[in-house]
Motif scaffolding. Sequence first.
Motif, PDB file in Angstrom:
ATOM      1  N   ALA A  43       1.028  -1.100   0.035  1.00 10.03           N
ATOM      2  CA  ALA A  43       0.069   0.093  -0.089  1.00 10.03           C
ATOM      3  C   ALA A  43       0.911   1.293   0.012  1.00 10.03           C
ATOM      4  O   ALA A  43       0.741   2.270  -0.775  1.00 10.03           O
ATOM      5  CB  ALA A  43      -0.997   0.218   1.212  1.00 10.03           C
TER       6      ALA A  43
ATOM      7  N   TYR B 134     -10.258   4.508  -5.277  1.00 11.11           N
ATOM      8  CA  TYR B 134      -9.461   3.308  -5.505  1.00 11.11           C
ATOM      9  C   TYR B 134     -10.193   2.098  -5.152  1.00 11.11           C
ATOM     10  O   TYR B 134     -10.379   1.436  -5.988  1.00 11.11           O
ATOM     11  CB  TYR B 134      -8.179   3.425  -4.713  1.00 11.11           C
ATOM     12  CG  TYR B 134      -7.269   2.100  -4.943  1.00 11.11           C
ATOM     13  CD1 TYR B 134      -6.513   2.173  -6.057  1.00 11.11           C
ATOM     14  CD2 TYR B 134      -7.409   0.955  -4.268  1.00 11.11           C
ATOM     15  CE1 TYR B 134      -5.650   1.099  -6.411  1.00 11.11           C
ATOM     16  CE2 TYR B 134      -6.503  -0.260  -4.500  1.00 11.11           C
ATOM     17  CZ  TYR B 134      -5.723  -0.216  -5.574  1.00 11.11           C
ATOM     18  OH  TYR B 134      -5.049  -1.150  -6.141  1.00 11.11           O
TER      19      TYR B 134
ATOM     20  N   MET C 253      -2.472  -4.607  -6.113  1.00  8.17           N
ATOM     21  CA  MET C 253      -1.492  -3.524  -6.012  1.00  8.17           C
ATOM     22  C   MET C 253      -0.135  -3.950  -6.514  1.00  8.17           C
ATOM     23  O   MET C 253       0.589  -3.299  -7.402  1.00  8.17           O
ATOM     24  CB  MET C 253      -1.435  -3.256  -4.674  1.00  8.17           C
ATOM     25  CG  MET C 253      -2.506  -2.046  -3.999  1.00  8.17           C
ATOM     26  SD  MET C 253      -2.200  -1.495  -2.608  1.00  8.17           S
ATOM     27  CE  MET C 253      -3.667  -1.725  -1.486  1.00  8.17           C
TER      28      MET C 253
ATOM     29  N   GLU D  90      -0.491  -3.907 -10.288  1.00  9.43           N
ATOM     30  CA  GLU D  90      -0.419  -2.394 -10.612  1.00  9.43           C
ATOM     31  C   GLU D  90       1.056  -1.993 -10.683  1.00  9.43           C
ATOM     32  O   GLU D  90       1.371  -1.179 -11.699  1.00  9.43           O
ATOM     33  CB  GLU D  90      -1.352  -1.508  -9.818  1.00  9.43           C
ATOM     34  CG  GLU D  90      -2.749  -1.892 -10.094  1.00  9.43           C
ATOM     35  CD  GLU D  90      -3.405  -0.917  -9.026  1.00  9.43           C
ATOM     36  OE1 GLU D  90      -2.851  -0.206  -8.132  1.00  9.43           O
ATOM     37  OE2 GLU D  90      -4.786  -0.910  -8.926  1.00  9.43           O
TER      38      GLU D  90
ATOM     39  N   ARG E 122       2.451   1.643  -3.345  1.00 11.68           N
ATOM     40  CA  ARG E 122       1.382   1.978  -4.257  1.00 11.68           C
ATOM     41  C   ARG E 122       0.876   3.807  -4.240  1.00 11.68           C
ATOM     42  O   ARG E 122       0.551   4.458  -4.956  1.00 11.68           O
ATOM     43  CB  ARG E 122      -0.039   1.223  -4.124  1.00 11.68           C
ATOM     44  CG  ARG E 122      -1.218   1.534  -4.811  1.00 11.68           C
ATOM     45  CD  ARG E 122      -1.055   1.753  -6.408  1.00 11.68           C
ATOM     46  NE  ARG E 122      -2.290   1.888  -7.117  1.00 11.68           N
ATOM     47  CZ  ARG E 122      -2.572   3.472  -7.202  1.00 11.68           C
ATOM     48  NH1 ARG E 122      -1.962   4.428  -6.551  1.00 11.68           N
ATOM     49  NH2 ARG E 122      -3.848   3.584  -7.858  1.00 11.68           N
TER      50      ARG E 122
END
Length: 151
Positions: A56, A72, A127, A130, A59
């Motif tokens: 997190a 999100y 994540m 991503e 990200r």
Amino acid sequence: MTDTTTSTGNAVSAELDVLGALLAFDFIGFAQKGGALDPSDPLFGRAVGAGFGIVARRRFPQGASPEEIGGYVADFLGSLEAGAEDFDPAFLAELIAAGLRGEATPPGERPDPRTTIQARLVLTLRMVRELGLGPDEQRELLAEAARLTAA
């Protein structure tokens, strides 16, 4: 007398194995290893939570406003084919916010430990994808989570 260091180490290792299997798309291994986790263990979810927090913060390296986190979460839930109704958007947003703050658990009322770990696993997978973390970076992530949980 029980050796809590060994059992704690085994619980952390088992959770990191589950997370590693998920990230590697080893769904059979994920299911087998996940079934062995014990939600009654007081440390249940700690290692997955550490990995989730790391991802997190990668990200959202500058942090995120509640509106950004909410957007999100909405995008995340909209991308799920099935099962999205199982996750409360407010809870997911608080999980992300807590992860960004480096907190092990979000404040306030939470769903059962299994729901929390499932939400963290699914968000972590998204994540990681991503961020484009390959196998080497995934191993580094797992090693960093292991170090955090050992501290």
